[in-house]
Design a protein around this motif. Structure first.
Motif, PDB file in Angstrom:
ATOM      1  N   ASN A  38      35.556  48.174  -7.595  1.00  0.00           N
ATOM      2  CA  ASN A  38      36.187  48.297  -8.912  1.00  0.00           C
ATOM      3  C   ASN A  38      35.353  47.618 -10.002  1.00  0.00           C
ATOM      4  O   ASN A  38      35.656  46.514 -10.465  1.00  0.00           O
ATOM      5  CB  ASN A  38      37.600  47.694  -8.852  1.00  0.00           C
ATOM      6  N   ILE A  39      34.276  48.297 -10.436  1.00  0.00           N
ATOM      7  CA  ILE A  39      33.372  47.677 -11.398  1.00  0.00           C
ATOM      8  C   ILE A  39      33.938  47.696 -12.820  1.00  0.00           C
ATOM      9  O   ILE A  39      33.500  46.925 -13.663  1.00  0.00           O
ATOM     10  CB  ILE A  39      31.952  48.301 -11.368  1.00  0.00           C
ATOM     11  N   GLU A  40      34.927  48.545 -13.073  1.00  0.00           N
ATOM     12  CA  GLU A  40      35.518  48.578 -14.417  1.00  0.00           C
ATOM     13  C   GLU A  40      36.235  47.247 -14.683  1.00  0.00           C
ATOM     14  O   GLU A  40      35.996  46.584 -15.694  1.00  0.00           O
ATOM     15  CB  GLU A  40      36.492  49.747 -14.568  1.00  0.00           C
ATOM     16  N   LEU A  41      37.101  46.853 -13.744  1.00  0.00           N
ATOM     17  CA  LEU A  41      37.815  45.579 -13.907  1.00  0.00           C
ATOM     18  C   LEU A  41      36.838  44.397 -13.816  1.00  0.00           C
ATOM     19  O   LEU A  41      36.937  43.437 -14.583  1.00  0.00           O
ATOM     20  CB  LEU A  41      38.919  45.449 -12.837  1.00  0.00           C
ATOM     21  N   LEU A  42      35.871  44.493 -12.920  1.00  0.00           N
ATOM     22  CA  LEU A  42      34.899  43.405 -12.760  1.00  0.00           C
ATOM     23  C   LEU A  42      34.159  43.151 -14.076  1.00  0.00           C
ATOM     24  O   LEU A  42      33.924  42.000 -14.465  1.00  0.00           O
ATOM     25  CB  LEU A  42      33.908  43.755 -11.641  1.00  0.00           C
ATOM     26  N   TYR A  43      33.814  44.229 -14.772  1.00  0.00           N
ATOM     27  CA  TYR A  43      33.104  44.085 -16.051  1.00  0.00           C
ATOM     28  C   TYR A  43      33.978  43.339 -17.069  1.00  0.00           C
ATOM     29  O   TYR A  43      33.519  42.419 -17.738  1.00  0.00           O
ATOM     30  CB  TYR A  43      32.680  45.463 -16.588  1.00  0.00           C
ATOM     31  N   GLU A  44      35.230  43.707 -17.148  1.00  0.00           N
ATOM     32  CA  GLU A  44      36.167  43.022 -18.062  1.00  0.00           C
ATOM     33  C   GLU A  44      36.237  41.536 -17.708  1.00  0.00           C
ATOM     34  O   GLU A  44      36.216  40.666 -18.586  1.00  0.00           O
ATOM     35  CB  GLU A  44      37.587  43.607 -17.925  1.00  0.00           C
ATOM     36  N   GLN A  45      36.337  41.242 -16.410  1.00  0.00           N
ATOM     37  CA  GLN A  45      36.432  39.845 -15.958  1.00  0.00           C
ATOM     38  C   GLN A  45      35.153  39.087 -16.299  1.00  0.00           C
ATOM     39  O   GLN A  45      35.207  37.913 -16.691  1.00  0.00           O
ATOM     40  CB  GLN A  45      36.681  39.813 -14.440  1.00  0.00           C
ATOM     41  N   CYS A  46      34.006  39.764 -16.189  1.00  0.00           N
ATOM     42  CA  CYS A  46      32.725  39.114 -16.491  1.00  0.00           C
ATOM     43  C   CYS A  46      32.597  38.799 -17.982  1.00  0.00           C
ATOM     44  O   CYS A  46      32.044  37.760 -18.360  1.00  0.00           O
ATOM     45  CB  CYS A  46      31.565  39.996 -16.046  1.00  0.00           C
ATOM     46  N   LEU A  47      33.123  39.674 -18.827  1.00  0.00           N
ATOM     47  CA  LEU A  47      33.075  39.408 -20.278  1.00  0.00           C
ATOM     48  C   LEU A  47      33.847  38.129 -20.602  1.00  0.00           C
ATOM     49  O   LEU A  47      33.429  37.340 -21.441  1.00  0.00           O
ATOM     50  CB  LEU A  47      33.689  40.582 -21.053  1.00  0.00           C
ATOM     51  N   VAL A  48      34.955  37.906 -19.921  1.00  0.00           N
ATOM     52  CA  VAL A  48      35.789  36.729 -20.193  1.00  0.00           C
ATOM     53  C   VAL A  48      35.213  35.475 -19.533  1.00  0.00           C
ATOM     54  O   VAL A  48      35.142  34.422 -20.153  1.00  0.00           O
ATOM     55  CB  VAL A  48      37.241  36.963 -19.681  1.00  0.00           C
ATOM     56  N   HIS A  49      34.751  35.589 -18.285  1.00  0.00           N
ATOM     57  CA  HIS A  49      34.420  34.387 -17.500  1.00  0.00           C
ATOM     58  C   HIS A  49      32.922  34.109 -17.376  1.00  0.00           C
ATOM     59  O   HIS A  49      32.538  33.009 -16.997  1.00  0.00           O
ATOM     60  CB  HIS A  49      35.060  34.479 -16.109  1.00  0.00           C
ATOM     61  N   HIS A  50      32.118  35.107 -17.660  1.00  0.00           N
ATOM     62  CA  HIS A  50      30.660  34.972 -17.616  1.00  0.00           C
ATOM     63  C   HIS A  50      30.140  34.171 -16.405  1.00  0.00           C
ATOM     64  O   HIS A  50      29.583  33.073 -16.565  1.00  0.00           O
ATOM     65  CB  HIS A  50      30.157  34.322 -18.922  1.00  0.00           C
ATOM     66  N   PRO A  51      30.332  34.708 -15.200  1.00  0.00           N
ATOM     67  CA  PRO A  51      29.852  34.008 -14.000  1.00  0.00           C
ATOM     68  C   PRO A  51      28.325  34.045 -13.892  1.00  0.00           C
ATOM     69  O   PRO A  51      27.679  34.808 -14.626  1.00  0.00           O
ATOM     70  CB  PRO A  51      30.484  34.815 -12.870  1.00  0.00           C
ATOM     71  N   GLU A  52      27.777  33.248 -12.954  1.00  0.00           N
ATOM     72  CA  GLU A  52      26.328  33.295 -12.712  1.00  0.00           C
ATOM     73  C   GLU A  52      25.964  34.501 -11.853  1.00  0.00           C
ATOM     74  O   GLU A  52      24.928  35.114 -12.030  1.00  0.00           O
ATOM     75  CB  GLU A  52      25.867  32.028 -11.972  1.00  0.00           C
ATOM     76  N   TYR A  53      26.831  34.781 -10.888  1.00  0.00           N
ATOM     77  CA  TYR A  53      26.580  35.864  -9.933  1.00  0.00           C
ATOM     78  C   TYR A  53      27.773  36.786  -9.836  1.00  0.00           C
ATOM     79  O   TYR A  53      28.920  36.323  -9.926  1.00  0.00           O
ATOM     80  CB  TYR A  53      26.404  35.306  -8.509  1.00  0.00           C
ATOM     81  N   VAL A  54      27.498  38.062  -9.579  1.00  0.00           N
ATOM     82  CA  VAL A  54      28.550  38.931  -9.060  1.00  0.00           C
ATOM     83  C   VAL A  54      28.008  39.614  -7.812  1.00  0.00           C
ATOM     84  O   VAL A  54      26.795  39.827  -7.686  1.00  0.00           O
ATOM     85  CB  VAL A  54      29.046  40.026 -10.047  1.00  0.00           C
ATOM     86  N   VAL A  55      28.915  39.919  -6.893  1.00  0.00           N
ATOM     87  CA  VAL A  55      28.564  40.775  -5.758  1.00  0.00           C
ATOM     88  C   VAL A  55      29.449  42.008  -5.854  1.00  0.00           C
ATOM     89  O   VAL A  55      30.675  41.893  -5.947  1.00  0.00           O
ATOM     90  CB  VAL A  55      28.806  40.085  -4.399  1.00  0.00           C
ATOM     91  N   VAL A  56      28.790  43.177  -5.865  1.00  0.00           N
ATOM     92  CA  VAL A  56      29.522  44.438  -5.730  1.00  0.00           C
ATOM     93  C   VAL A  56      29.075  44.986  -4.379  1.00  0.00           C
ATOM     94  O   VAL A  56      27.911  45.341  -4.202  1.00  0.00           O
ATOM     95  CB  VAL A  56      29.168  45.421  -6.867  1.00  0.00           C
ATOM     96  N   VAL A  57      29.993  44.986  -3.421  1.00  0.00           N
ATOM     97  CA  VAL A  57      29.586  45.301  -2.043  1.00  0.00           C
ATOM     98  C   VAL A  57      29.007  46.713  -1.949  1.00  0.00           C
ATOM     99  O   VAL A  57      27.962  46.925  -1.358  1.00  0.00           O
ATOM    100  CB  VAL A  57      30.769  45.100  -1.065  1.00  0.00           C
ATOM    101  N   ASP A  58      29.633  47.651  -2.588  1.00  0.00           N
ATOM    102  CA  ASP A  58      29.173  49.045  -2.578  1.00  0.00           C
ATOM    103  C   ASP A  58      27.858  49.157  -3.369  1.00  0.00           C
ATOM    104  O   ASP A  58      27.798  48.815  -4.554  1.00  0.00           O
ATOM    105  CB  ASP A  58      30.264  49.913  -3.220  1.00  0.00           C
ATOM    106  N   GLU A  59      26.799  49.651  -2.692  1.00  0.00           N
ATOM    107  CA  GLU A  59      25.470  49.608  -3.320  1.00  0.00           C
ATOM    108  C   GLU A  59      25.346  50.510  -4.543  1.00  0.00           C
ATOM    109  O   GLU A  59      24.749  50.117  -5.545  1.00  0.00           O
ATOM    110  CB  GLU A  59      24.392  49.939  -2.296  1.00  0.00           C
TER     111      GLU A  59
END
Ligand code: NAD
Ligand code: MG
Length: 394
Positions: A38-59
């Motif tokens: 679910n990269i759509e929600l992940l992107y929203e979460q990244c805009l708010v939390h700005h992590p150092e890393y993300v892992v998206v298991v699906d290549e």
């Protein structure tokens, strides 16, 4: 300031965890967020939390996500993919706590990696513990990791344990655990109608808003079966010391019965941010965003025994823990395959326990001594369960 890695950030527990993180920006920083697809929600979460890393298991999704980051305000986030990256991020030096909130067996290796690395593990992923019980607890004790249960019942029990209690200890003054269960959406449906239950009906839980797999598990009460096994492992108790109690209001989240006759209960509104905030603030407390409990709105609380004829999955879980060894791993794997088949409308609701029972009959118990044995058993049980499903549909 603690760095947190959220495994399964885009799920129901992940979203609630980020809600609590956002309430305590001076105490917590999301260092890692992971998602399956679910990269759509992940992107929203990244805009708010700005992590150092993300892992998206699906290549393929990971590649699309990297593309999306280019020229965005969060272009510096490092994007990884594949299951091994989950183990890597769970053990980063900048990570103090790991929220283990991937659903199912897929969460085992990263949760275990966090345990071996001595992290503070906030464990929602009960399937990982059911599969690997002794090995997991041994990793925790050898590395000095801190294991805090997120499952609301186990969190409640943990809160009712004696001062200084740590997961895995045997509290000898505690003689019984009363493990509460809502009974799910089909607690009162005539048993002969269960055969016609649809996935939409099964995932509509009366009290909790959760992912699809655990919602079906709640409807079959396999969730309580897995939780009974989880409680045996976390609290070093025997299955006979764990009494399942149907409590449809979900206000008491479980109880501990002491030798002197005292029964301690933990109560609160049914919202997972309570156990999440408790574990994040432990040994202190902080705000979770959950409304105070209005005891007058509750007005009454009911308690009854679970009917094993209505809920054969619960009986199978007791059978699996009594047999011991690899049997809980078999139970869990067969359940994951059966639930998935039910959600995809390949089998009926009442086929779920039939598949699990037939799969368990195919195995002889051997000790779950190594991770290799556990992973091999998990893989075999999945193949066998799929064959049983094919036979049912023939
Ligand atoms: P969910 O389905 O809402 O979310 C699952 C998360 O895991 C998502 O982020 C998804 O991207 C990720 N995921 C799924 N498959 C994956 C895979 N193969 N590899 C990597 N990541 C994968 O589930 P949930 O309801 O949040 O439950 C998560 C865990 O917490 C489960 O083990 C569940 O039993 C436990 N739990 C949940 C609740 C609840 O209220 N939701 C309560 C108690 C315990
Ligand atoms: Mg629970």
């Amino acid at each position: 300031m603690k760095g947190i890695c959220i495994l399964g950030a885009t799920g129901s527990i992940g979203v609630s965890t980020l809600d609590v993180v956002a309430r305590h920006p001076h105490l917590y920083k999301a260092i890692v967020l992971t998602a399956n697809k679910n990269i759509e929600l992940l992107y929203e979460q990244c805009l708010v939390h700005h992590p150092e890393y993300v892992v998206v298991v699906d290549e393929a999704k990971a590649a699309a996500f990297s593309e999306q980051l280019i020229n965005s305000p969060i272009a510096d986030i490092k994007v990884l993919s594949g299951t091994q990256s989950l183990e890597f991020v769970a053990t980063l030096d900048s990570v103090d706590s790991v929220m283990a909130a991937i659903v199912g067996a897929a969460g085992l290796l990263p949760s275990l990696a966090a345990a071996k690395a001595g992290k503070i593990i906030l464990l929602a992923n009960k399937e990982a513990l059911v599969m690997s019980g002794d090995i997991f607890m041994q990793a925790v004790s050898e590395s000095g990791a801190q294991l805090l249960p997120i499952d609301s019942e186990h969190n409640a029990i943990f809160q009712c344990m004696p001062a200084g209690y740590k997961s895995g200890m045997h509290a000898k003054q505690a003689r019984r655990i009363l493990l509460t269960a809502s009974g799910g959406p089909f607690r009162e449906m005539p048993i002969e109608q269960l055969v016609n239950v649809t996935p939409a009906q099964a995932v509509a839980h009366p009290n909790w808003d959760m992912g699809k797999k655990i919602s079906v598990d709640s409807a079959t009460m396999m969730n309580k079966g897995l939780e009974m096994i989880e409680a045996c492992i976390l609290f070093a108790m025997t299955p006979d010391q764990i009494q399942v109690v149907i409590h449809p209001q979900s206000i008491i989240h479980s109880m501990v019965d002491y030798v002197d006759g005292t029964v301690l209960a933990q109560m609160g509104n049914p919202d997972m941010r309570v156990p999440i905030a408790y574990s994040m603030a432990w040994p202190d407390r902080f705000e979770s965003g959950v409304e105070p409990l209005n005891i007058f709105d509750v007005a009454r609380m009911d308690f009854s025994e679970a009917n094993l004829e209505r809920f054969p999955c619960l009986r199978l879980a007791y059978e699996a823990i009594h047999k011991g060894g690899i049997m809980p791993t078999v139970l869990n794997a067969a359940n994951e395959i059966a639930v998935d088949a039910f959600l995809n409308e390949h089998i009926r609701f009442t086929d779920i326990p039939v598949i699990i029972e037939r799969c368990m009959e195919k195995f002889t118990v051997i000790p779950a001594r190594t991770l290799a044995i556990i992973l091999e058993t998990d893989a075999q049980a999945r193949v066998i369960s799929k064959q049983i499903i094919a036979d049912i549909n023939r």
